[in-house]
Design an enzyme around this catalytic site. Structure first.
Site, PDB file in Angstrom:
ATOM      1  N   LYS A 114       0.819  -1.207   0.000  1.00 38.23           N
ATOM      2  CA  LYS A 114       0.000   0.000   0.000  1.00 38.23           C
ATOM      3  C   LYS A 114       0.862   1.271   0.000  1.00 38.23           C
ATOM      4  O   LYS A 114       0.424   2.325  -0.437  1.00 38.23           O
ATOM      5  CB  LYS A 114      -0.931   0.018   1.220  1.00 38.23           C
ATOM      6  CG  LYS A 114      -1.831  -1.203   1.391  1.00 38.23           C
ATOM      7  CD  LYS A 114      -3.065  -1.107   0.560  1.00 38.23           C
ATOM      8  CE  LYS A 114      -4.246  -1.994   0.944  1.00 38.23           C
ATOM      9  NZ  LYS A 114      -4.034  -3.399   1.198  1.00 38.23           N
TER      10      LYS A 114
HETATM   11  C1  LIG Z   1      -4.798  -4.574   0.811  1.00 33.80           C
HETATM   12  C2  LIG Z   1      -4.087  -5.848   0.790  1.00 33.80           C
HETATM   13  C3  LIG Z   1      -4.406  -6.852  -0.133  1.00 33.80           C
HETATM   14  C4  LIG Z   1      -5.561  -6.732  -1.088  1.00 33.80           C
HETATM   15  O1  LIG Z   1      -5.402  -5.720  -2.034  1.00 33.80           O
HETATM   16  P1  LIG Z   1      -6.692  -5.173  -2.821  1.00 33.80           P
HETATM   17  O2  LIG Z   1      -6.183  -4.074  -3.655  1.00 33.80           O
HETATM   18  O3  LIG Z   1      -7.638  -4.685  -1.758  1.00 33.80           O
HETATM   19  O4  LIG Z   1      -7.264  -6.295  -3.570  1.00 33.80           O
HETATM   20  C5  LIG Z   1      -3.624  -8.004  -0.141  1.00 33.80           C
HETATM   21  N1  LIG Z   1      -2.611  -8.183   0.724  1.00 33.80           N
HETATM   22  C6  LIG Z   1      -2.284  -7.235   1.631  1.00 33.80           C
HETATM   23  C7  LIG Z   1      -1.164  -7.495   2.561  1.00 33.80           C
HETATM   24  C8  LIG Z   1      -2.996  -6.043   1.702  1.00 33.80           C
HETATM   25  O5  LIG Z   1      -2.671  -5.109   2.603  1.00 33.80           O
END
Ligand SMILES: *Cc1c(COP(=O)(O)O)cnc(C)c1O
Length: 466
Positions: A114
């Site tokens: 993220k």
């Molecule tokens: C947010 C997240 C996901 C999922 O990503 P999306 O874009 O919501 O599909 C997968 N793994 C981790 C560790 C995350 O923080």
């Protein structure tokens, strides 16, 4: 480039990149997408193979910005955004076997992928806020990792207060503490009595509440915000360019641990732009609404079950609406119809023809907790690689899909964020990165609130930056 809303049938207004960035969600409740996607020839793509990350980022992103930002501004912002990543190569590829590579996306400041989008988003917000001389109140929902990445990116920002809702008791302790131990006057955490979907629903309702929004000048950091998704397109190019050779007509598959469908949709954009991607594996945990959809064509909401990969414990995948819009011939009236059906009946179904088209790209695989644990264990004992449970879902999905092309598995979080799950699988106590050595003893600051939008509204009114 102009942007349109997935729910607006009079898609004629001018929606610039800066406007949609600051709005996040369209006022009609729809999601913004570009009115056309840039396309690059293979020759143009391979020409970028020697660029560094910030250069590649600039080449891809500037095509979506219209006249809002110029190339050199993007380059500067990108350079600054990625300077605090704790690995020389921002996104290293590790070999799992001859058929599978693991793309490590967790070297950012909060140890999850993220950071790639939120470090960029905060700087873009700052640029646009400086120009307009405004303040904003950021409101976000998190299944665990968005919250900390957003708080890290916005803490001590003098133009923005940030309010993050997380589902109470449903994120890992490390994830919670990453959010609640940040000492900054502009950061507010709420533990909501509900699940992630409840948090996200409140955020969406607040954003389309015209009167409240105008008063508080709300902004969104969730992947309903186009910029979140857009920034993630870059590492698909970056990683594919490391493994593909121009003269061979090769393609790669990506396996993407999926919750809100943001990251996977970013991969789809990369494919639309011409990157030679064969399949995108939609890897879900037992909250398998998306993997089932790509298997059956039926999108059916069920109850959220807690799993070892909590950042994917999601049923209502916001970004899915962007894909649905395209499936429904870019017809906003149909999108609204399908979404209304989802609200009243809890499900909808697409035609077999449409499913056939989607399956040319998407392959749905769901992985339960037992298999998640087993894959973490095997990966460690056979390859000496420690992976987190989300990555394990992606890796297990790639192993079971048995696709012939090279598979790149997105490793979305550092295993230390989910050490209790990892410890269940392997007997190895993970050591905390220096920055987080004290995290389990620092004092936490957060409010616990019921799942009641009025309570949240009241809290925002008191704590907004205006
Ligand atoms: C947010 C997240 C996901 C999922 O990503 P999306 O874009 O919501 O599909 C997968 N793994 C981790 C560790 C995350 O923080």
């Amino acid at each position: 480039m102009n942007y349109i809303s997935t729910r607006n049938k009079n898609n004629t207004s001018v929606n610039s990149f800066s406007k949609i960035t600051m709005e996040g969600l369209a006022p009609d409740g729809g999601l913004y997408i570009p009115d056309n996607f840039p396309f690059l020839t293979l020759k143009e793509i391979y020409k970028m193979a020697n660029l560094n990350y910030a250069e590649l980022f600039t080449e891809i992103i500037y095509q979506f910005c219209g006249s809002c930002i110029n190339r050199s501004e993007i380059f500067q912002i990108a350079t600054d955004s990625y300077k605090n990543f704790g690995s020389e190569d921002l996104a290293p590829l590790t070999k799992y076997n001859d058929n599978i590579k693991i793309l490590e996306l967790y070297h950012g400041p909060t140890l999850a992928f993220k950071d790639f989008a939120l470090q960029f988003l905060s700087r873009i917000f700052n640029l646009f806020l400086e120009r307009s001389n405004k303040n904003i109140t950021i409101i976000g929902a998190t299944s665990g990792d968005t919250g900390s990445a957003a708080i890290e990116a916005f803490k001590n920002n003098s133009s923005a207060n940030i309010i993050i809702l997380h589902p109470k008791g449903k994120v890992s302790e490390f994830q919670r503490r990453q959010m609640t131990t940040i000492e900054a006057d502009n950061v507010f955490n709420i533990a909501l009595d509900g699940n992630f979907d409840d948090c996200q629903a409140i955020v969406k309702k607040l954003l389309v509440d015209k009167e409240f929004n105008e008063k508080q000048n709300l902004a969104s950091i969730n992947s309903i915000n186009w910029v979140r998704v857009l920034a993630q397109v870059v590492y698909y190019f970056y990683s594919a360019l490391k493994v593909l050779k121009y003269n061979k007509l090769e393609r790669v598959n990506f396996s993407v641990p999926t919750g809100n469908f943001g990251d996977a949709y970013a991969g789809y954009i990369a494919k639309k732009m011409g990157l030679p991607i064969n399949k995108i594996i939609i890897a879900t945990n037992s909250n398998d609404i998306l993997s089932k959809f790509f298997q059956t064509g039926i999108y059916k909401v069920s109850k959220v079950v807690p799993t070892l990969s909590p950042s994917m414990d999601i049923q209502v995948a916001s970004n899915f609406e962007r894909l649905l819009f395209e499936c429904l011939d870019s017809n906003p009236t149909l999108v609204k119809e399908y979404m209304a059906k989802l609200n009243t009946h809890g499900s909808f179904e697409i035609s077999k023809e449409m499913l056939y088209e989607l399956n040319k790209t998407f392959l749905g695989v769901s992985v339960n907790d037992d298999k998640t644990i087993e894959r973490i264990r095997n990966c460690y004992s056979e390859k000496n690689i420690i992976i987190d449970p989300h990555t394990s879902v992606g890796l297990e999905a790639a192993c079971s899909a048995k696709l012939e092309e090279l598979n790149i598995v997105l490793s979305t979080a550092h295993p230390v964020k989910f050490s209790s799950a990892v410890n269940k699988a392997i007997n190895n106590t993970l050591s905390l990165p220096n920055k987080y050595k004290n995290i389990f003893t620092l004092e936490e600051k957060f409010k616990s609130f019921p799942n009641d939008i009025n309570v949240i509204k009241n809290f925002i009114s008191i704590n907004s930056s205006l």
